[in-house]
Motif scaffolding. Structure first.
Motif, PDB file in Angstrom:
ATOM      1  N   MET A   1       0.835  -1.201   0.000  1.00 59.66           N
ATOM      2  CA  MET A   1       0.000   0.000   0.000  1.00 59.66           C
ATOM      3  C   MET A   1       0.869   1.249   0.000  1.00 59.66           C
ATOM      4  SD  MET A   1      -3.213  -0.781   2.550  1.00 59.66           S
ATOM      5  CE  MET A   1      -2.180  -1.094   3.979  1.00 59.66           C
ATOM      6  N   SER A   2       0.349   2.305  -0.586  1.00 59.04           N
ATOM      7  CA  SER A   2       1.056   3.584  -0.604  1.00 59.04           C
ATOM      8  C   SER A   2       0.969   4.231   0.770  1.00 59.04           C
ATOM      9  CB  SER A   2       0.424   4.498  -1.652  1.00 59.04           C
ATOM     10  OG  SER A   2      -0.886   4.861  -1.260  1.00 59.04           O
ATOM     11  N   PRO A   3       1.856   5.204   1.046  1.00 50.69           N
ATOM     12  CA  PRO A   3       1.792   5.907   2.334  1.00 50.69           C
ATOM     13  C   PRO A   3       0.415   6.523   2.596  1.00 50.69           C
ATOM     14  CG  PRO A   3       3.853   6.398   1.226  1.00 50.69           C
ATOM     15  CD  PRO A   3       3.028   5.629   0.248  1.00 50.69           C
ATOM     16  N   GLU A   4      -0.221   7.054   1.538  1.00 47.71           N
ATOM     17  CA  GLU A   4      -1.543   7.659   1.697  1.00 47.71           C
ATOM     18  C   GLU A   4      -2.580   6.611   2.080  1.00 47.71           C
ATOM     19  OE1 GLU A   4      -4.206  10.625   2.110  1.00 47.71           O
ATOM     20  OE2 GLU A   4      -2.061  10.832   1.704  1.00 47.71           O
ATOM     21  N   GLN A   5      -2.494   5.428   1.474  1.00 43.20           N
ATOM     22  CA  GLN A   5      -3.417   4.345   1.811  1.00 43.20           C
ATOM     23  C   GLN A   5      -3.192   3.856   3.240  1.00 43.20           C
ATOM     24  OE1 GLN A   5      -2.404   1.752  -1.522  1.00 43.20           O
ATOM     25  NE2 GLN A   5      -4.439   2.050  -2.419  1.00 43.20           N
ATOM     26  N   ASN A   6      -1.934   3.802   3.657  1.00 42.18           N
ATOM     27  CA  ASN A   6      -1.628   3.421   5.044  1.00 42.18           C
ATOM     28  C   ASN A   6      -2.265   4.390   6.031  1.00 42.18           C
ATOM     29  OD1 ASN A   6      -0.125   1.102   4.531  1.00 42.18           O
ATOM     30  ND2 ASN A   6       1.785   2.252   4.244  1.00 42.18           N
ATOM     31  N   LYS A   7      -2.195   5.676   5.710  1.00 45.36           N
ATOM     32  CA  LYS A   7      -2.794   6.687   6.580  1.00 45.36           C
ATOM     33  C   LYS A   7      -4.306   6.504   6.665  1.00 45.36           C
ATOM     34  CE  LYS A   7       0.722  10.270   5.782  1.00 45.36           C
ATOM     35  NZ  LYS A   7       0.981  11.621   5.198  1.00 45.36           N
ATOM     36  N   LYS A   8      -4.931   6.159   5.524  1.00 45.07           N
ATOM     37  CA  LYS A   8      -6.380   5.946   5.517  1.00 45.07           C
ATOM     38  C   LYS A   8      -6.755   4.745   6.388  1.00 45.07           C
ATOM     39  CE  LYS A   8      -7.719   9.136   2.521  1.00 45.07           C
ATOM     40  NZ  LYS A   8      -8.659  10.241   2.869  1.00 45.07           N
ATOM     41  N   VAL A   9      -5.966   3.675   6.269  1.00 40.56           N
ATOM     42  CA  VAL A   9      -6.233   2.476   7.066  1.00 40.56           C
ATOM     43  C   VAL A   9      -6.088   2.781   8.557  1.00 40.56           C
ATOM     44  CG1 VAL A   9      -5.416   0.161   7.649  1.00 40.56           C
ATOM     45  CG2 VAL A   9      -5.600   0.851   5.251  1.00 40.56           C
ATOM     46  N   LEU A  10      -5.034   3.509   8.921  1.00 42.80           N
ATOM     47  CA  LEU A  10      -4.823   3.865  10.323  1.00 42.80           C
ATOM     48  C   LEU A  10      -5.953   4.756  10.839  1.00 42.80           C
ATOM     49  CD1 LEU A  10      -0.969   4.546  10.347  1.00 42.80           C
ATOM     50  CD2 LEU A  10      -2.183   2.579  11.327  1.00 42.80           C
ATOM     51  N   LEU A  11      -6.451   5.644   9.974  1.00 41.38           N
ATOM     52  CA  LEU A  11      -7.560   6.503  10.383  1.00 41.38           C
ATOM     53  C   LEU A  11      -8.825   5.682  10.607  1.00 41.38           C
ATOM     54  CD1 LEU A  11      -8.772   9.234  10.973  1.00 41.38           C
ATOM     55  CD2 LEU A  11      -9.055   9.608   8.506  1.00 41.38           C
ATOM     56  N   ILE A  12      -9.083   4.708   9.723  1.00 43.94           N
ATOM     57  CA  ILE A  12     -10.252   3.846   9.909  1.00 43.94           C
ATOM     58  C   ILE A  12     -10.144   3.069  11.220  1.00 43.94           C
ATOM     59  CG2 ILE A  12     -11.444   1.793   9.032  1.00 43.94           C
ATOM     60  CD1 ILE A  12     -10.894   2.773   6.212  1.00 43.94           C
ATOM     61  N   VAL A  13      -8.941   2.567  11.518  1.00 49.95           N
ATOM     62  CA  VAL A  13      -8.724   1.852  12.777  1.00 49.95           C
ATOM     63  C   VAL A  13      -8.996   2.768  13.963  1.00 49.95           C
ATOM     64  CG1 VAL A  13      -6.990   0.744  14.251  1.00 49.95           C
ATOM     65  CG2 VAL A  13      -7.103   0.193  11.805  1.00 49.95           C
ATOM     66  N   ALA A  14      -8.490   4.002  13.895  1.00 51.58           N
ATOM     67  CA  ALA A  14      -8.704   4.956  14.985  1.00 51.58           C
ATOM     68  C   ALA A  14     -10.186   5.264  15.156  1.00 51.58           C
ATOM     69  CB  ALA A  14      -7.922   6.245  14.710  1.00 51.58           C
ATOM     70  N   ILE A  15     -10.886   5.478  14.034  1.00 46.87           N
ATOM     71  CA  ILE A  15     -12.323   5.761  14.086  1.00 46.87           C
ATOM     72  C   ILE A  15     -13.069   4.587  14.716  1.00 46.87           C
ATOM     73  CG2 ILE A  15     -14.390   6.016  12.640  1.00 46.87           C
ATOM     74  CD1 ILE A  15     -12.655   7.685  10.712  1.00 46.87           C
ATOM     75  N   ALA A  16     -12.701   3.363  14.322  1.00 47.51           N
ATOM     76  CA  ALA A  16     -13.373   2.173  14.849  1.00 47.51           C
ATOM     77  C   ALA A  16     -13.137   2.012  16.351  1.00 47.51           C
ATOM     78  CB  ALA A  16     -12.890   0.930  14.098  1.00 47.51           C
ATOM     79  N   VAL A  17     -11.896   2.236  16.800  1.00 45.10           N
ATOM     80  CA  VAL A  17     -11.577   2.090  18.226  1.00 45.10           C
ATOM     81  C   VAL A  17     -12.295   3.153  19.046  1.00 45.10           C
ATOM     82  CG1 VAL A  17      -9.728   2.167  19.938  1.00 45.10           C
ATOM     83  CG2 VAL A  17      -9.362   0.992  17.769  1.00 45.10           C
ATOM     84  N   ILE A  18     -12.345   4.382  18.526  1.00 47.39           N
ATOM     85  CA  ILE A  18     -13.076   5.441  19.222  1.00 47.39           C
ATOM     86  C   ILE A  18     -14.551   5.084  19.319  1.00 47.39           C
ATOM     87  CG2 ILE A  18     -13.882   7.834  19.034  1.00 47.39           C
ATOM     88  CD1 ILE A  18     -11.119   8.490  17.811  1.00 47.39           C
ATOM     89  N   ALA A  19     -15.138   4.650  18.204  1.00 50.68           N
ATOM     90  CA  ALA A  19     -16.557   4.308  18.196  1.00 50.68           C
ATOM     91  C   ALA A  19     -16.864   3.211  19.215  1.00 50.68           C
ATOM     92  CB  ALA A  19     -16.976   3.870  16.799  1.00 50.68           C
ATOM     93  N   PHE A  20     -15.978   2.226  19.331  1.00 52.43           N
ATOM     94  CA  PHE A  20     -16.172   1.148  20.296  1.00 52.43           C
ATOM     95  C   PHE A  20     -16.322   1.692  21.719  1.00 52.43           C
ATOM     96  CE2 PHE A  20     -14.482  -1.935  23.336  1.00 52.43           C
ATOM     97  CZ  PHE A  20     -15.198  -3.074  23.017  1.00 52.43           C
ATOM     98  N   ASN A  21     -15.676   2.822  22.005  1.00 52.19           N
ATOM     99  CA  ASN A  21     -15.650   3.370  23.366  1.00 52.19           C
ATOM    100  C   ASN A  21     -16.747   4.390  23.659  1.00 52.19           C
ATOM    101  OD1 ASN A  21     -13.093   2.585  25.115  1.00 52.19           O
ATOM    102  ND2 ASN A  21     -12.458   2.589  22.968  1.00 52.19           N
ATOM    103  N   LEU A  22     -17.590   4.704  22.691  1.00 50.66           N
ATOM    104  CA  LEU A  22     -18.584   5.757  22.896  1.00 50.66           C
ATOM    105  C   LEU A  22     -19.909   5.271  23.473  1.00 50.66           C
ATOM    106  CD1 LEU A  22     -18.080   8.036  19.744  1.00 50.66           C
ATOM    107  CD2 LEU A  22     -17.146   8.300  22.057  1.00 50.66           C
ATOM    108  N   ARG A  23     -20.028   3.978  23.804  1.00 49.80           N
ATOM    109  CA  ARG A  23     -21.280   3.476  24.367  1.00 49.80           C
ATOM    110  C   ARG A  23     -21.130   2.709  25.688  1.00 49.80           C
ATOM    111  NH1 ARG A  23     -22.745   6.847  21.834  1.00 49.80           N
ATOM    112  NH2 ARG A  23     -24.296   6.952  20.161  1.00 49.80           N
ATOM    113  N   PRO A  24     -20.008   2.006  25.971  1.00 49.22           N
ATOM    114  CA  PRO A  24     -19.938   1.219  27.204  1.00 49.22           C
ATOM    115  C   PRO A  24     -20.198   2.009  28.483  1.00 49.22           C
ATOM    116  CG  PRO A  24     -18.181   0.559  25.729  1.00 49.22           C
ATOM    117  CD  PRO A  24     -18.827   1.768  25.102  1.00 49.22           C
ATOM    118  N   ALA A  25     -19.789   3.274  28.537  1.00 49.46           N
ATOM    119  CA  ALA A  25     -19.999   4.070  29.743  1.00 49.46           C
ATOM    120  C   ALA A  25     -21.480   4.201  30.082  1.00 49.46           C
ATOM    121  CB  ALA A  25     -19.394   5.469  29.560  1.00 49.46           C
TER     122      ALA A  25
END
Length: 391
Positions: A1-25
């Motif tokens: 993957m290109s550096p730009e694609q890597n950044k997109k994948v990392l952003l999706i991972v970050a978005i997913a991890v954040i979303a996981f934490n927005l309801r358990p509380a």
């Protein structure tokens, strides 16, 4: 993957991890209501406030999110949101009723900011994949809610940590989300708005589509937070043990993951979204009727599954409407703020009202019938929001 694609994948991972934490509380509270009542002696109305307080914070701070992004930037505001979430979760561990409610209010502010920012981040970073990415992060919201609902009682009773640490343990995961997000701060800068807050608000409040998107989100959230707060208690009163009652809420949340993932991906490819709305509301009405009239708990897993698909899919649709009905990222952020502010303010009265309703009539059947009326209203607002129009 290109550096730009890597950044997109990392952003999706970050978005997913954040979303996981927005309801358990919030969703971890429902299965523990019985234990909290025994330990604190709080009334049903005050116990309902443990779910209502965060939703009130959603209503107030969602509309104020643009003020934070102008000063701190989108990435900076998300960092602050995750810090507040972690702090609020830890404060609730302290053995005092004041700490319980103060921590709940603080984490509610953090969740409110995160809720508003995610749709705009998706629209800006994934303009050609917003249906898929919306599905991913809304599914992670449901996953976090399902996991927390299912393991709250085992953590409290099975591991003998008590209900306070069963709630506080989620601070570990929100801190992980903060660490995963921090690399995004490299591109942070204050947001420069093309129009004033007053003009943006005037534009949105004059739009019938915007108002109905907000009402659809509000009515969906109204029912969702009632179910999160009170479904285990309804089932316990019918003779179900606390562990299984918590599991039923986990089934609602878990089956909702399918709805939150599949519905946005499918509906985003349609010119109008009225058919998905009709299917979801139909499932909701059917499942509520089952819970009302079939009190034998043998079938509860079935009704919980249908209800979860409906509520999860409706939430995914509410998020998708924010993206589909706007022309640019700025408008998406503004609509997200207004929809979540109006929507969650409406939803905030739900858990406390439902608990007070039960205290007044002495049964759960009448309050459940009230949710059927809410479903019909949700169908109407979703029908209008599903038009092929932009704000």
């Amino acid at each position: 993957m290109s550096p730009e694609q890597n950044k997109k994948v990392l952003l999706i991972v970050a978005i997913a991890v954040i979303a996981f934490n927005l309801r358990p509380a919030i969703s971890a509270v429902g299965p523990l209501i019985y234990e909290i009542r025994l330990d604190t002696g709080l009334s049903n109305t005050l116990l309902g406030m443990l779910t209502t307080l965060p939703v009130l914070a959603f209503g107030l701070f969602s509309i104020l999110t643009p003020f934070f992004t102008k000063k701190l930037g989108t990435e900076g505001t998300m960092t602050m949101a995750l810090f507040l979430l972690t702090a609020g979760l830890l404060i609730r561990v302290f053995p005092a009723q004041a700490a319980l409610f103060a921590g709940t209010a603080i984490l509610g502010i953090g969740i409110a900011l995160g809720n508003v920012l995610l749709p705009g981040i998706v629209k800006k970073s994934f303009p050609n994949r917003y249906g898929l990415v919306t599905g991913i992060y809304s599914a992670m919201l449901g996953t976090g809610a399902a996991v927390s609902s299912g393991i709250s009682v085992p953590i409290s009773e099975g591991l003998d940590l008590g209900w306070r640490w069963a709630l506080g343990i989620w601070a570990v995961f929100s801190f992980i989300a903060l660490m995963v997000w921090l690399p995004q701060m490299k591109k942070n800068m204050p947001v420069v708005a093309s129009r004033s807050f007053k003009n943006a608000l005037k534009h949105l409040t004059n739009s019938g589509i915007a108002l109905n998107v907000a009402l659809f989100m509000g009515l969906q959230s109204f029912t969702f937070f009632i179910i999160v707060a009170w479904l285990p208690e309804v089932l316990i009163e019918r003779g179900m043990d606390t562990a299984r009652a918590g599991l039923m809420l986990a089934i609602v949340q878990g089956s909702g993951v399918a709805g939150t993932f599949l519905m946005p991906a499918w509906a985003s490819r349609r010119q109008r979204q009225r058919l998905p709305v009709g299917i979801l509301v139909g499932l909701e009405v059917f499942s509520l009727l089952g819970l009302i009239f079939i009190t034998d708990t043998t079938y509860t897993e079935f009704w919980a599954s249908l209800l979860g698909i409906s509520l999860g899919g409706s939430f995914g649709m509410a998020l998708l409407f924010i993206v589909l009905r706007t022309k640019d990222t700025e408008t998406a952020n503004e609509l997200s703020g207004m929809a979540q502010s109006v929507g969650y303010t409406l939803a905030a009265i739900g858990p406390a009202l439902f608990g007070a309703f039960h205290d007044y009539v002495g049964n759960w059947t009448t309050p459940l019938f009230f949710l059927l009326i809410v479903s019909i209203l949700k169908f109407w607002t979703g029908w209008i929001s599903g038009r092929s129009e932009n704000i």
